[in-house]
Structures are given as structure tokens and as C-alpha cells.
Motif scaffolding. Structure first.
Motif, PDB file in Angstrom:
ATOM      1  N   TYR A   1       0.815  -1.217   0.000  1.00  0.00           N
ATOM      2  CA  TYR A   1       0.000   0.000   0.000  1.00  0.00           C
ATOM      3  C   TYR A   1       0.852   1.272   0.000  1.00  0.00           C
ATOM      4  O   TYR A   1       0.639   2.176  -0.801  1.00  0.00           O
ATOM      5  CB  TYR A   1      -0.928   0.009   1.220  1.00  0.00           C
ATOM      6  CG  TYR A   1      -1.742   1.275   1.342  1.00  0.00           C
ATOM      7  CD1 TYR A   1      -2.820   1.506   0.502  1.00  0.00           C
ATOM      8  CD2 TYR A   1      -1.404   2.254   2.281  1.00  0.00           C
ATOM      9  CE1 TYR A   1      -3.558   2.683   0.586  1.00  0.00           C
ATOM     10  CE2 TYR A   1      -2.137   3.426   2.387  1.00  0.00           C
ATOM     11  CZ  TYR A   1      -3.212   3.636   1.529  1.00  0.00           C
ATOM     12  OH  TYR A   1      -3.934   4.809   1.613  1.00  0.00           O
TER      13      TYR A   1
ATOM     14  N   ASP B   1      -4.230  -1.111  19.494  1.00  0.00           N
ATOM     15  CA  ASP B   1      -5.017  -0.368  18.505  1.00  0.00           C
ATOM     16  C   ASP B   1      -5.588   0.923  19.088  1.00  0.00           C
ATOM     17  O   ASP B   1      -6.448   1.567  18.488  1.00  0.00           O
ATOM     18  CB  ASP B   1      -6.127  -1.233  17.903  1.00  0.00           C
ATOM     19  CG  ASP B   1      -7.095  -1.790  18.931  1.00  0.00           C
ATOM     20  OD1 ASP B   1      -7.024  -1.400  20.116  1.00  0.00           O
ATOM     21  OD2 ASP B   1      -7.944  -2.631  18.544  1.00  0.00           O
TER      22      ASP B   1
ATOM     23  N   ARG C   1     -11.981   1.344  11.942  1.00  0.00           N
ATOM     24  CA  ARG C   1     -11.779   0.040  11.319  1.00  0.00           C
ATOM     25  C   ARG C   1     -12.053  -1.038  12.358  1.00  0.00           C
ATOM     26  O   ARG C   1     -11.134  -1.654  12.898  1.00  0.00           O
ATOM     27  CB  ARG C   1     -10.352  -0.073  10.776  1.00  0.00           C
ATOM     28  CG  ARG C   1     -10.098   0.888   9.607  1.00  0.00           C
ATOM     29  CD  ARG C   1      -8.664   0.886   9.173  1.00  0.00           C
ATOM     30  NE  ARG C   1      -8.441   1.848   8.099  1.00  0.00           N
ATOM     31  CZ  ARG C   1      -7.248   2.288   7.709  1.00  0.00           C
ATOM     32  NH1 ARG C   1      -6.169   1.832   8.319  1.00  0.00           N
ATOM     33  NH2 ARG C   1      -7.128   3.168   6.734  1.00  0.00           N
TER      34      ARG C   1
ATOM     35  N   ALA D   1     -13.234  -3.967  12.145  1.00  0.00           N
ATOM     36  CA  ALA D   1     -12.858  -5.335  11.766  1.00  0.00           C
ATOM     37  C   ALA D   1     -11.341  -5.448  11.691  1.00  0.00           C
ATOM     38  O   ALA D   1     -10.680  -4.655  11.022  1.00  0.00           O
ATOM     39  CB  ALA D   1     -13.478  -5.701  10.426  1.00  0.00           C
ATOM     40  N   VAL D   2     -10.801  -6.424  12.386  1.00  0.00           N
ATOM     41  CA  VAL D   2      -9.363  -6.668  12.356  1.00  0.00           C
ATOM     42  C   VAL D   2      -9.009  -7.335  11.035  1.00  0.00           C
ATOM     43  O   VAL D   2      -9.623  -8.327  10.639  1.00  0.00           O
ATOM     44  CB  VAL D   2      -8.938  -7.569  13.534  1.00  0.00           C
ATOM     45  CG1 VAL D   2      -7.449  -7.884  13.463  1.00  0.00           C
ATOM     46  CG2 VAL D   2      -9.284  -6.891  14.854  1.00  0.00           C
ATOM     47  N   ARG D   3      -8.032  -6.768  10.357  1.00  0.00           N
ATOM     48  CA  ARG D   3      -7.649  -7.285   9.052  1.00  0.00           C
ATOM     49  C   ARG D   3      -6.414  -8.177   9.140  1.00  0.00           C
ATOM     50  O   ARG D   3      -5.596  -8.033  10.049  1.00  0.00           O
ATOM     51  CB  ARG D   3      -7.396  -6.124   8.083  1.00  0.00           C
ATOM     52  CG  ARG D   3      -8.658  -5.339   7.758  1.00  0.00           C
ATOM     53  CD  ARG D   3      -8.421  -4.362   6.628  1.00  0.00           C
ATOM     54  NE  ARG D   3      -7.674  -3.198   7.071  1.00  0.00           N
ATOM     55  CZ  ARG D   3      -7.286  -2.213   6.252  1.00  0.00           C
ATOM     56  NH1 ARG D   3      -7.555  -2.288   4.957  1.00  0.00           N
ATOM     57  NH2 ARG D   3      -6.609  -1.178   6.719  1.00  0.00           N
ATOM     58  N   GLU D   4      -6.302  -9.071   8.172  1.00  0.00           N
ATOM     59  CA  GLU D   4      -5.140  -9.957   8.103  1.00  0.00           C
ATOM     60  C   GLU D   4      -4.025  -9.241   7.353  1.00  0.00           C
ATOM     61  O   GLU D   4      -3.897  -9.329   6.138  1.00  0.00           O
ATOM     62  CB  GLU D   4      -5.510 -11.271   7.389  1.00  0.00           C
ATOM     63  CG  GLU D   4      -6.485 -12.142   8.136  1.00  0.00           C
ATOM     64  CD  GLU D   4      -5.901 -12.702   9.424  1.00  0.00           C
ATOM     65  OE1 GLU D   4      -4.669 -12.930   9.459  1.00  0.00           O
ATOM     66  OE2 GLU D   4      -6.657 -12.890  10.394  1.00  0.00           O
ATOM     67  N   ARG D   5      -3.213  -8.522   8.089  1.00  0.00           N
ATOM     68  CA  ARG D   5      -2.066  -7.825   7.508  1.00  0.00           C
ATOM     69  C   ARG D   5      -1.013  -7.659   8.591  1.00  0.00           C
ATOM     70  O   ARG D   5      -1.335  -7.656   9.793  1.00  0.00           O
ATOM     71  CB  ARG D   5      -2.473  -6.474   6.931  1.00  0.00           C
ATOM     72  CG  ARG D   5      -3.142  -5.535   7.927  1.00  0.00           C
ATOM     73  CD  ARG D   5      -3.442  -4.196   7.306  1.00  0.00           C
ATOM     74  NE  ARG D   5      -3.806  -3.211   8.320  1.00  0.00           N
ATOM     75  CZ  ARG D   5      -3.658  -1.900   8.183  1.00  0.00           C
ATOM     76  NH1 ARG D   5      -3.148  -1.421   7.063  1.00  0.00           N
ATOM     77  NH2 ARG D   5      -3.999  -1.082   9.144  1.00  0.00           N
TER      78      ARG D   5
ATOM     79  N   GLU E   1      -1.235  -5.427  11.774  1.00  0.00           N
ATOM     80  CA  GLU E   1      -2.139  -5.756  12.866  1.00  0.00           C
ATOM     81  C   GLU E   1      -1.802  -7.086  13.538  1.00  0.00           C
ATOM     82  O   GLU E   1      -2.587  -7.612  14.313  1.00  0.00           O
ATOM     83  CB  GLU E   1      -3.588  -5.757  12.357  1.00  0.00           C
ATOM     84  CG  GLU E   1      -4.015  -4.396  11.817  1.00  0.00           C
ATOM     85  CD  GLU E   1      -5.501  -4.306  11.520  1.00  0.00           C
ATOM     86  OE1 GLU E   1      -6.289  -4.672  12.399  1.00  0.00           O
ATOM     87  OE2 GLU E   1      -5.857  -3.866  10.414  1.00  0.00           O
TER      88      GLU E   1
END
Length: 357
Positions: A17, A213, A159, A161-165, A168
Motif C-alpha cells: 500500500y 489499537d 476500522r 474489523a481486524v484485518r489480516e495484515r 495488525e
């Protein structure tokens, strides 16, 4: 001797990104900088955007390309130290995305290598060229609120929703404090210098979140308080900047628009680039309110300054000394949260003298 015609061939490591959205278009927008090569595990993604760029799958291959003058690292935080160390050791100039490193000790090592190799080493603090920061900086320099008592800087997101990246994940360099905080810390140090102490509170608030977070950090300057706040559960209602003093208060509600413009595909420097319709609002304490516009932001300024530094016409825009100071605050906040008390910066007298604002 200043060489204004020199072409600086630049290699970008990482096309996620940050590399795709910020670095590549900003580098390409500067006359004299050539985006010559990119390291990515997804060559087709790079070629779609930059068909004439050489693509490597290994950073090592790029570092050994003798035609490349400048290496830009837009990779996961825990790779910054080893990649920067290798590139500097091979004689390359290096720009590292924030955070500079994971620890203050690593920052010192890289600064020493850059000095020994006589190479430029800089950190991508692009938010110094944001409209919101430029506007608030002007207000402080003009003493709009008089003697400042409190300054608040918010970098909030919504945000849930916890993202798979990797940002995080519970890994070194993950979490909000390493992600958005380096911008807030750098801006605070540019405005106010080095604090007397740091007091921090971190939390992991979202369901399923694996790492910090939510952050709340107070920098003390005598009785003046600088508050840095970040959340992943702020849907609205907070201001980007708030400033209080003995002559009144002001807020800058909305953030700079360049990231949104870049995401939308706008090219840096296009019509409307960096323009910010959100004014600063001021209250004088007697019921009177006024507002005034902020300057347009232009993050091209960072890479323009890098080009000028490499061609001998201007200093490094973000020095290793400034990057070390930011890492000292980041590390102090981590220790403060763990100890539950104020912590002083672990900087030597020479490092304090080298820092300038």
C-alpha cells in the motif's frame, strides 16, 4: 558543486500500500528523480502501473545494481534495519519509511553507518508537508492562541474489523503505535522540540485484535501538555488538531486530503492537488469566532528536498538526528506504558544537541 541536471536513479523496495500509493507516484513526480527499479513479490502489479521499470524479486539484486543511487524502503517495519544496513554498506543513499527502526539502538547503528559511509540517510516523514500540519504550524508561529497550554494531535480511524495484515499482527513493529504514531511524534518534535518526559497508555480494544489499537501519550514541556491520540474505533467527532492558549482556542477538524487523492488515482501536482477546503476555526474566549484557510499540502516537498540534498543544494529534510529523537520518544512511550509512570528520553547530550527544530 551543485548539479541541478543530475538524474538520481531510484530503487523502491516494497510495492504494498505505502510503496504503491505514496512512494512510487511521489518519486516519479520529481524532476531529476527516476523511478528505475522496484522490488516486489508481485512483478505483474508493478508492471501494470510502471511498464518501463525494472522489477526485481530480491532486494539484494537491486542493491548490487551499480546504476542505482538511492534506495527507498517501503517494507514491513522489522525489515527496515537489516535492509537499510545492507544498502548503506554497499554505498547507497537510503530513504526509510517510518518508523525508522524498531528500537533506538538500531537507529543509532544506522546513523553511524551512514556517517561512516558518507551517505544520505533519511526517514519519510511526508506528513510535514500536509495542509493540516502546515496550517497549525502557521498558527503557532503567529501566536494565534498566545501562550500554549495544551496541544492535541489525533490520528483516528474507524476500522472495527481486524484485518489480516502484518501491521495488525503481534509482531515486532506491529500495532498502532508503530504505524501512525511516528507521524504524530515527528510533528510534535518539529513544533515544540524535545519533551521533558513521556507518559503513555496503550490498549487493545477491538474484538479479535492481536496488538495495540488505541494509544494516548502525553509529552510534558514544563506545565504545557502535548497529547497524541490514536484509535481504530473513532467513527467521527474528533478534530485532527486542537490548540489551547491564554488568548483562545482553535481546531483543525479534517485531515489533509493527499492520501485520499492518491488512493483515487490523482497524480501529484495535478489541478487541486493538496488543496484543503477545511478552515482552521478560532475562539477568542469572549464569544467571538473566526476562521481562516490553510495552505495547500504538497508531499512532493519531501522528495524534492531529497533530490536537492543529493545534488548539493539543500540539507537532508529529515536527518538521522531527528529520526533518532523520534525513536527515543517511541521507545520511552513503550516503557512508560509498561511501567505505568513518566519516562525521560534516553538521549545523550550530543544527540540532544544534534536535534534541531
Amino acid at each position: 558543486m551543485v548539479d541541478h541536471k543530475k538524474i538520481i536513479k531510484t530503487g523502491l523496495v516494497g510495492y504494498g500500500y505505502v510503496g504503491q500509493t505514496f512512494h512510487a507516484p511521489l518519486i516519479a513526480s520529481i524532476k531529476g528523480l527516476e523511478l528505475a527499479a522496484v522490488v516486489s513479490g508481485h512483478p505483474e502489479k508493478v508492471k501494470k502501473d510502471w511498464p518501463d521499470v525494472t522489477v526485481y524479486t530480491k532486494a539484494e539484486d537491486l542493491f548490487h545494481n551499480s546504476d542505482i543511487d538511492l534506495i527507498v524502503l517501503a517494507t514491513p517495519n522489522d525489515t527496515h534495519m537489516p535492509l537499510a544496513k545492507e544498502a548503506l554498506s554497499l554505498g547507497k543513499h537510503v530513504v526509510v519509511d517510518k518508523p525508522f527502526t524498531l528500537t533506538l539502538a538500531e537507529a543509532r547503528i544506522l546513523a553511524k553507518i551512514a556517517s561512516q559511509k558518507e551517505r544520505l540517510l533519511s526517514v519519510f516523514q511526508n506528513r510535514r508537508w500536509d495542509s493540516d500540519f502546515l496550517g497549525i504550524k502557521q498558527a503557532i508561529e503567529a501566536q494565534r492562541v498566545g501562550q500554549i497550554s495544551q496541544f492535541e494531535s489525533h490520528f483516528d480511524r474507524y476500522r472495527p474489523a481486524v484485518r489480516e495484515r502484518w501491521r495488525e499482527e503481534a509482531i515486532p513493529g506491529g500495532g498502532l503505535w508503530y504505524d501512525l504514531a511516528p507521524h504524530m511524534v515527528d510533528q510534535a518534535l518539529q513544533l515544540f522540540g524535545l519533551p521533558d518526559s513521556v507518559q503513555a497508555s496503550f490498549a487493545t480494544q477491538r474484538q479479535g485484535a492481536k496488538i495495540t489499537d488505541w494509544v494516548h501519550v502525553i509529552l510534558a514541556y514544563g506545565e504545557k501538555r502535548i497529547i497524541l491520540q490514536g484509535s481504530m474505533l473513532a467513527a467521527g467527532g474528533t478534530a485532527r488538531f486542537t490548540l489551547h492558549g491564554d488568548k483562545g482556542s482553535l481546531i483543525k477538524r479534517l485531515p489533509d486530503q493527499q492520501e485520499a487523492q492518491l488512493r483515487a488515482g490523482m497524480k501529484p501536482g495535478a489541478a487541486g492537488w493538496g488543496e484543503d477546503p477545511d478552515d482552521i476555526h478560532f475562539w477568542d474566549g469572549e464569544g467571538n469566532t473566526t476562521h481562516w484557510p490553510v495552505p495547500a499540502g504538497d508531499q512532493r516537498g519531501y522528495y524534492q528536498a531529497i533530490y536537492e540534498a543529493l545534488t548539493g543544494s539543500a540539507p537532508n529534510p529529515v536527518t538521522p538526528a531527528e529520526a533518532i529523537a523520534v525513536m527515543a520518544v517511541i521507545e520511552a512511550a513503550i516503557h512508560s506504558d509498561a511501567l505505568g509512570q513518566r519516562v525521560k528520553l534516553d538521549l545523550t547530550e550530543d544527540e540532544r544537541k544534534a536535534f534541531s527544530h
